[in-house]
Design a protein around this motif. Structure first.
Motif: not given
Length: 245
Positions: A1-20
């Motif tokens: 089996m082959k395994f892919l890691g995915v990191i969903p990342s968005r800029y908007a955040s209600t408590r800490l905008e731009g946290k990535p």
């Protein structure tokens, strides 16, 4: 089996905008998550974002990144879009983009769970050892059956403490493994009543009759949702001399 890691990342955040893109001891948060995940047994890892600032940052430090639609309401649907572009992988590991201290062994334990070919979805938990955490609605609790499959996830105290005993409480860790075909189907399901009530997307799978394998991990990591938690991570990294290669 082959395994892919995915990191969903968005800029908007209600408590800490731009946290990535927040700085953590000389590296952005998304770089910490990506490079820590790279230490696991994943065959490949990619960041999924709809924001060019994050896209350009991942390219800057040499990571792989996919620009996804801005229409996604959650990370699962964003991951499903990535699945369509990466058809050669059997299992997708969803790594949260706000956990810069993710332990590679946590990812590996999810990878290993798919040795059981009957599993379509798996996740992690760790034992809670304080009433403060048990009572905190930001700490999602999980209860399982004797075979380790989820019965329910809740922000409330489960099980109900009829007798004061904190031995049976576990915090859900929001990292998931999915069979590729399952996550595509899962993302198409309509939101369900309990999911909407608790604001917990994983309940959608349970309400549709699917099982979620829950694996206990010894690792307790600090997720970052607030400025205070960001400072805790910085302090922890500094005090423990953790270096990002």
């Amino acid at each position: 089996m082959k395994f892919l890691g995915v990191i969903p990342s968005r800029y908007a955040s209600t408590r800490l905008e731009g946290k990535p893109l927040k700085d953590i001891c000389g590296h952005t948060m998304i770089e910490w998550v990506y490079k820590r995940a790279k230490l696991s047994k994943l065959d490949e890892i990619v960041v999924a974002t709809d924001d060019m600032r994050i896209y350009e940052e991942v390219e800057r430090f040499g990571g792989k990144v996919v620009l996804t639609s801005k229409e996604h309401e959650n990370g699962t649907s964003r991951i499903a879009e990535v699945c369509e572009k990466y058809g050669d992988y059997d299992v997708i590991i969803n790594v949260q983009g706000d956990e810069p201290l993710i332990e590679p062994e946590m990812i590996n334990s999810l990878i290993d769970s798919f040795k059981d070919e009957t599993i379509a979805m798996s996740t992690l938990k760790y034992k809670i050892d304080s009433m403060e955490e048990i009572e905190n609605p930001n700490y999602v609790k999980v209860i399982t059956d004797k075979r380790g499959y989820a019965i329910y996830f809740s922000r409330s105290i489960i099980p109900y403490p009829r007798k004061l005993d904190i031995q049976n409480y576990y915090k859900h860790v929001g990292i998931y493994g999915y069979k590729r075909e399952f996550v595509i189907e899962y993302a198409k399901m309509e939101p369900t009543p309990l999911e909407l009530s608790e604001s917990l997307e994983q309940l959608r799978a349970l309400e549709n009759g699917y099982r979620i394998k829950v694996i206990e991990t010894p690792y307790k990591i600090i997720g970052v949702d607030t400025q205070e938690e960001l400072e805790k991570v910085r302090e922890y990294i500094t005090n423990n001399g953790i270096i990002l290669d």
